[in-house]
Write a protein that holds these residues in place. Structure first.
Motif: not given
Length: 75
Positions: A15-18, A21-23, A62-64
């Motif tokens: 979920a964080l990786d998606r 990608t959305a960001c 950061v999310l990745h």
């Protein structure tokens, strides 16, 4: 119990990786596409695009990295 824990951990990391990608898509690629295909171009907005893109790229990174860090919890 560890199998359930592992699946929940992988779900959170995905979920964080998606989200990263959305960001990247929303904050970087969409404004570039809008600027390329726009009938009217505004040179004065270039610094705004650059600052926004840097902020969105930072958020995506950061999310990745957070997703990769969460994967270390796998048992």
């Amino acid at each position: 119990m560890s199998l359930i824990h592992n699946e929940r951990t992988k779900l959170l990391a995905n979920a964080l990786d998606r989200a990263s990608t959305a960001c990247l898509t929303v904050g970087v690629f969409a404004p570039i596409a809008a600027a390329l295909y726009s009938a009217t171009s505004s040179i004065s907005a270039t610094p705004v695009f650059i600052v926004g893109a840097v902020c969105w790229i930072f958020t995506a990174v950061v999310l990745h990295i957070s997703a990769r860090h969460i994967l270390r919890r796998l048992q």
